[in-house]
Design an enzyme around this catalytic site. Structure first.
Site, short mmCIF file in Angstrom:
data_model
loop_
_atom_site.label_atom_id
_atom_site.label_comp_id
_atom_site.label_asym_id
_atom_site.label_seq_id
_atom_site.Cartn_x
_atom_site.Cartn_y
_atom_site.Cartn_z
N ASP A 198 0.94 -1.29 -0.09
CA ASP A 198 -0.08 0.04 0.05
C ASP A 198 0.89 1.23 -0.11
OD1 ASP A 198 -2.38 1.57 0.26
OD2 ASP A 198 -2.39 1.45 2.22
N ASP A 215 2.16 2.51 8.02
CA ASP A 215 0.91 1.73 7.53
C ASP A 215 1.27 0.71 6.68
OD1 ASP A 215 -1.53 1.75 6.85
OD2 ASP A 215 -1.87 3.51 5.36
N1 LIG Z 1 3.77 6.43 14.43
C1 LIG Z 1 3.15 7.69 13.96
N2 LIG Z 1 3.57 8.55 14.62
C2 LIG Z 1 2.86 9.77 14.02
N3 LIG Z 1 1.84 9.98 13.42
C3 LIG Z 1 1.51 8.92 12.97
C4 LIG Z 1 2.03 7.55 12.96
N4 LIG Z 1 1.22 6.61 12.35
C5 LIG Z 1 0.33 7.35 11.81
N5 LIG Z 1 0.27 8.67 11.92
C6 LIG Z 1 -0.38 9.74 11.30
O1 LIG Z 1 -1.80 9.15 11.18
C7 LIG Z 1 -1.99 9.28 9.74
C8 LIG Z 1 -2.67 7.85 9.30
O2 LIG Z 1 -2.04 6.58 9.36
P1 LIG Z 1 -1.83 5.32 8.62
O3 LIG Z 1 -1.65 6.00 7.23
O4 LIG Z 1 -1.36 4.28 9.23
O5 LIG Z 1 -3.61 5.16 8.71
P2 LIG Z 1 -4.63 4.82 7.36
O6 LIG Z 1 -5.81 4.52 8.30
O7 LIG Z 1 -3.98 3.84 6.60
O8 LIG Z 1 -4.82 6.18 6.98
P3 LIG Z 1 -5.16 6.21 5.42
O9 LIG Z 1 -6.27 5.48 4.82
O10 LIG Z 1 -5.31 7.80 5.45
O11 LIG Z 1 -3.77 5.93 4.88
C9 LIG Z 1 -0.66 9.52 9.07
O12 LIG Z 1 -0.68 10.24 7.90
C10 LIG Z 1 0.27 10.27 10.26
O13 LIG Z 1 -0.26 11.79 9.88
MG LIG Z 2 -2.32 5.64 5.24
#
Ligand SMILES: Nc1ncnc2c1ncn2[C@@H]1O[C@H](COP(=O)(O)OP(=O)(O)OP(=O)(O)O)[C@@H](O)[C@H]1O
Ligand SMILES: [Mg+2]
Length: 261
Positions: A198, A215
């Site tokens: 992804d 992610d």
């Molecule tokens: N370890 C971390 N530290 C700081 N911020 C984080 C961390 N993990 C995630 N985030 C924040 O949360 C957001 C979403 O995280 P992630 O991409 O893992 O989730 P997602 O559910 O896949 O969201 P999306 O569908 O929008 O990609 C990131 O863009 C970031 O801003």
């Molecule tokens: Mg994401």
């Protein structure tokens, strides 16, 4: 097709259920979120998991949301020594649930599906933790996983004062960034033995110390039947991004060949 009557009954049932959850949320949230409102309709089990993390001394309190996707919501939390944490909470009961409901109505397996959904969601969280751990153990640049309990993944917070590091899409990029992304994809494949699956400019942080992948919930073992397909897609996505930013880069299929050597 649903009749009007059925649809009305259904809406009533869903509203009742959401109200119930809202009540549970209100009565249980005090004490671990420092009066900040957790703006999602969490189910009781998620609230219990958060309480458990508090009782075990992993988190002290949860602050606001820093990210929200379709399947998860990420919060900035603080640990007992003032350390910043990121809690990625995979959503079990959300308003999306409403949209899914019509597909379940009239299906005698409904309760089982509901139970299954929770299991599946917890499995996703475990999978992301496992993938991150696999990378972290090999010294690859990804966010540091701390623990996973049920549908809640705890990671080190990448950023400062509750503001996450910028992702590639939010920053200026150059050829070094491109080379660095390709080299990390290579290491994921050849050292951690996984494919992100992804990967995009939205799932890579650009920090002062270099890039950080995150992610990793979708990541698969390189033996997965679609691993190569996912690898090709990841490389295509990332190539498209750097080309859009005006860089001249290597042909994606040559990168795939090089990685799979
Ligand atoms: N370890 C971390 N530290 C700081 N911020 C984080 C961390 N993990 C995630 N985030 C924040 O949360 C957001 C979403 O995280 P992630 O991409 O893992 O989730 P997602 O559910 O896949 O969201 P999306 O569908 O929008 O990609 C990131 O863009 C970031 O801003
Ligand atoms: Mg994401």
């Amino acid at each position: 097709m649903l009749t009007d009557e059925l649809e009305k009954k259904l809406a009533k049932r869903i509203d009742g259920r959401l109200l119930e959850k809202e009540r549970e949320r209100k009565s249980e949230k005090d004490g671990f979120d420092k009066n900040k409102v957790l703006d999602e309709v969490f189910d009781k089990s998620t609230m219990m998991t958060l309480s458990g993390l508090k009782n075990s001394g992993t988190i002290s309190y949860v602050n606001g949301a820093v990210g929200s996707g379709k399947e998860s919501k990420t919060y900035w939390a603080v640990g007992p020594s003032g350390n910043d944490l990121a809690l990625k909470i995979y959503l079990v009961a959300t308003s999306n649930f409403k949209k899914r409901y019509p597909y379940l109505l009239g299906d005698s397996r409904f309760t089982k599906i509901k139970k299954g959904t929770r299991n599946l969601v917890e499995l996703w969280a475990q999978k992301e933790f496992g993938n991150l751990s696999q990378c972290f153990k090999k010294g690859l640049p990804c966010v540091r996983p701390i623990t996973v309990i049920k549908n809640v993944l705890v990671m080190e917070f990448a950023g400062k004062n509750g503001v996450p590091e910028p992702t590639l899409v939010e920053t200026e990029v150059d050829y070094n960034d491109y080379e660095s992304v390709v080299s990390i994809i290579d290491d994921l494949y050849n050292k951690a033995k996984i494919v992100h699956a992804d990967l995009s400019e939205y799932n890579i942080f650009k920090t002062k110390k270099g890039l950080l992948f995150f992610d990793l919930g979708s990541a698969v073992d390189i033996k997965h039947p679609n691993a190569i397909k996912f690898l090709e897609r990841d490389i295509k996505n990332i190539t498209k991004f750097f080309v859009k930013r005006g860089l001249t880069v290597t042909n994606p299929s040559d990168i795939v060949k090089r990685i799979m050597k």
